[in-house]
Design a protein around this motif. Structure first.
Motif, PDB file in Angstrom:
ATOM      1  N   LYS A   9      76.953 -64.628  40.080  1.00  0.00           N
ATOM      2  CA  LYS A   9      78.146 -65.257  39.519  1.00  0.00           C
ATOM      3  C   LYS A   9      79.388 -64.452  39.890  1.00  0.00           C
ATOM      4  O   LYS A   9      79.311 -63.290  40.237  1.00  0.00           O
ATOM      5  CB  LYS A   9      78.045 -65.345  37.984  1.00  0.00           C
ATOM      6  CG  LYS A   9      76.864 -66.147  37.488  1.00  0.00           C
ATOM      7  CD  LYS A   9      77.097 -67.622  37.558  1.00  0.00           C
ATOM      8  CE  LYS A   9      75.886 -68.391  37.107  1.00  0.00           C
ATOM      9  NZ  LYS A   9      76.123 -69.489  36.267  1.00  0.00           N
ATOM     10  N   CYS A  10      80.534 -65.112  39.751  1.00  0.00           N
ATOM     11  CA  CYS A  10      81.838 -64.518  40.032  1.00  0.00           C
ATOM     12  C   CYS A  10      82.052 -63.260  39.179  1.00  0.00           C
ATOM     13  O   CYS A  10      81.754 -63.277  37.992  1.00  0.00           O
ATOM     14  CB  CYS A  10      82.890 -65.565  39.722  1.00  0.00           C
ATOM     15  SG  CYS A  10      84.556 -64.950  39.601  1.00  0.00           S
ATOM     16  N   PRO A  11      82.572 -62.155  39.766  1.00  0.00           N
ATOM     17  CA  PRO A  11      82.778 -60.936  38.975  1.00  0.00           C
ATOM     18  C   PRO A  11      83.929 -61.051  37.972  1.00  0.00           C
ATOM     19  O   PRO A  11      83.963 -60.317  37.000  1.00  0.00           O
ATOM     20  CB  PRO A  11      83.106 -59.883  40.032  1.00  0.00           C
ATOM     21  CG  PRO A  11      83.647 -60.646  41.180  1.00  0.00           C
ATOM     22  CD  PRO A  11      82.943 -61.978  41.162  1.00  0.00           C
ATOM     23  N   GLN A  12      84.849 -61.960  38.207  1.00  0.00           N
ATOM     24  CA  GLN A  12      86.034 -62.040  37.344  1.00  0.00           C
ATOM     25  C   GLN A  12      85.780 -62.872  36.088  1.00  0.00           C
ATOM     26  O   GLN A  12      86.183 -62.501  35.010  1.00  0.00           O
ATOM     27  CB  GLN A  12      87.207 -62.620  38.129  1.00  0.00           C
ATOM     28  CG  GLN A  12      88.520 -62.606  37.354  1.00  0.00           C
ATOM     29  CD  GLN A  12      89.702 -62.874  38.246  1.00  0.00           C
ATOM     30  OE1 GLN A  12      90.373 -61.975  38.699  1.00  0.00           O
ATOM     31  NE2 GLN A  12      89.925 -64.146  38.522  1.00  0.00           N
ATOM     32  N   CYS A  13      85.115 -64.019  36.230  1.00  0.00           N
ATOM     33  CA  CYS A  13      84.877 -64.871  35.059  1.00  0.00           C
ATOM     34  C   CYS A  13      83.403 -64.871  34.652  1.00  0.00           C
ATOM     35  O   CYS A  13      83.064 -65.338  33.575  1.00  0.00           O
ATOM     36  CB  CYS A  13      85.341 -66.298  35.343  1.00  0.00           C
ATOM     37  SG  CYS A  13      84.412 -67.132  36.642  1.00  0.00           S
ATOM     38  N   GLN A  14      82.535 -64.365  35.502  1.00  0.00           N
ATOM     39  CA  GLN A  14      81.088 -64.325  35.255  1.00  0.00           C
ATOM     40  C   GLN A  14      80.528 -65.704  34.921  1.00  0.00           C
ATOM     41  O   GLN A  14      79.504 -65.826  34.258  1.00  0.00           O
ATOM     42  CB  GLN A  14      80.741 -63.298  34.169  1.00  0.00           C
ATOM     43  CG  GLN A  14      81.120 -61.883  34.591  1.00  0.00           C
ATOM     44  CD  GLN A  14      80.659 -60.821  33.632  1.00  0.00           C
ATOM     45  OE1 GLN A  14      80.225 -61.093  32.532  1.00  0.00           O
ATOM     46  NE2 GLN A  14      80.749 -59.565  34.064  1.00  0.00           N
ATOM     47  N   HIS A  68      86.588 -69.921  47.058  1.00  0.00           N
ATOM     48  CA  HIS A  68      87.190 -69.525  45.782  1.00  0.00           C
ATOM     49  C   HIS A  68      86.205 -69.829  44.669  1.00  0.00           C
ATOM     50  O   HIS A  68      85.415 -70.761  44.768  1.00  0.00           O
ATOM     51  CB  HIS A  68      88.486 -70.306  45.535  1.00  0.00           C
ATOM     52  CG  HIS A  68      89.560 -70.021  46.541  1.00  0.00           C
ATOM     53  ND1 HIS A  68      90.483 -69.029  46.371  1.00  0.00           N
ATOM     54  CD2 HIS A  68      89.813 -70.588  47.742  1.00  0.00           C
ATOM     55  CE1 HIS A  68      91.282 -68.996  47.434  1.00  0.00           C
ATOM     56  NE2 HIS A  68      90.901 -69.932  48.282  1.00  0.00           N
ATOM     57  N   CYS A  69      86.297 -69.054  43.599  1.00  0.00           N
ATOM     58  CA  CYS A  69      85.430 -69.293  42.447  1.00  0.00           C
ATOM     59  C   CYS A  69      85.700 -70.692  41.891  1.00  0.00           C
ATOM     60  O   CYS A  69      86.860 -71.039  41.645  1.00  0.00           O
ATOM     61  CB  CYS A  69      85.696 -68.250  41.374  1.00  0.00           C
ATOM     62  SG  CYS A  69      84.831 -68.593  39.846  1.00  0.00           S
ATOM     63  N   PRO A  70      84.659 -71.516  41.693  1.00  0.00           N
ATOM     64  CA  PRO A  70      84.877 -72.870  41.170  1.00  0.00           C
ATOM     65  C   PRO A  70      85.388 -72.887  39.725  1.00  0.00           C
ATOM     66  O   PRO A  70      85.894 -73.906  39.267  1.00  0.00           O
ATOM     67  CB  PRO A  70      83.501 -73.535  41.271  1.00  0.00           C
ATOM     68  CG  PRO A  70      82.538 -72.489  41.647  1.00  0.00           C
ATOM     69  CD  PRO A  70      83.269 -71.239  42.024  1.00  0.00           C
ATOM     70  N   VAL A  71      85.274 -71.775  39.004  1.00  0.00           N
ATOM     71  CA  VAL A  71      85.726 -71.741  37.609  1.00  0.00           C
ATOM     72  C   VAL A  71      87.111 -71.106  37.479  1.00  0.00           C
ATOM     73  O   VAL A  71      88.017 -71.696  36.907  1.00  0.00           O
ATOM     74  CB  VAL A  71      84.696 -71.009  36.702  1.00  0.00           C
ATOM     75  CG1 VAL A  71      85.224 -70.848  35.293  1.00  0.00           C
ATOM     76  CG2 VAL A  71      83.369 -71.771  36.699  1.00  0.00           C
ATOM     77  N   CYS A  72      87.311 -69.896  38.024  1.00  0.00           N
ATOM     78  CA  CYS A  72      88.583 -69.196  37.808  1.00  0.00           C
ATOM     79  C   CYS A  72      89.467 -69.162  39.051  1.00  0.00           C
ATOM     80  O   CYS A  72      90.621 -68.749  38.980  1.00  0.00           O
ATOM     81  CB  CYS A  72      88.339 -67.775  37.305  1.00  0.00           C
ATOM     82  SG  CYS A  72      87.670 -66.661  38.555  1.00  0.00           S
ATOM     83  N   GLY A  73      88.953 -69.568  40.205  1.00  0.00           N
ATOM     84  CA  GLY A  73      89.778 -69.639  41.412  1.00  0.00           C
ATOM     85  C   GLY A  73      89.914 -68.337  42.172  1.00  0.00           C
ATOM     86  O   GLY A  73      90.664 -68.261  43.149  1.00  0.00           O
TER      87      GLY A  73
HETATM   88 ZN   LIG Z   1      85.383 -66.884  38.623  1.00  0.00          ZN
END
Ligand SMILES: [Zn+2]
Length: 133
Positions: A17-22, A43-48
């Motif tokens: 998972k993305c490190p920024q929003c997990q 880009h992260c599909p949740v936080c961009g």
């Molecule tokens: Zn993210």
């Protein structure tokens, strides 16, 4: 490596998972979709978050991937040595070691990138961006 205890860091690494929003997935397809296992979301599909934080960021993943591959082969070699009491012949070592190296290489490739962005980048978890259900 982390400044504070983050109970889901390990889980977000394990699940790529993305490190920024997990929350957002880093990869588009599963590890054993052999034609597409390496395709990442830009880009992260949740936080961009842009995953490739600088051009060539994931080149460093080659070293991490190399370390994983060596670790896999050492563990396999050690397991064979242990379970055969040192009596295994050459091919009894080579076939499982090469087989596990090839079989786990998609996982190794992906985990190298996940490790790079989670442990070798300045990106930190931001709970405000998490999208948990
Ligand atoms: Zn993210």
């Amino acid at each position: 490596m982390c400044d504070k205890y983050e109970p889901s860091k390990l889980l977000s690494v394990a699940k790529s998972k993305c490190p920024q929003c997990q929350s957002g997935k880093m990869f588009k397809y599963g590890a054993y979709n052999l034609k597409k296992f390496s395709q990442m979301h830009e880009h992260c599909p949740v936080c961009g978050l842009k995953f490739e934080i600088e051009p060539g960021f994931f080149w460093g993943g080659m070293y991490v991937s190399y370390a994983f591959s060596v670790a896999i082969m050492l563990v396999m070699g050690g397991a064979i040595l242990f379970f055969s009491n040192g009596k295994a012949d050459f091919w009894t070592y080579i076939i499982p070691i090469i087989g596990s190296f090839i079989g786990l290489s998609p996982v190794s490739y992906r985990m190298a990138r996940v490790f790079m962005i989670h442990f070798f980048s300045p990106i930190r978890f931001n709970p405000k961006l998490a999208n948990r259900k």
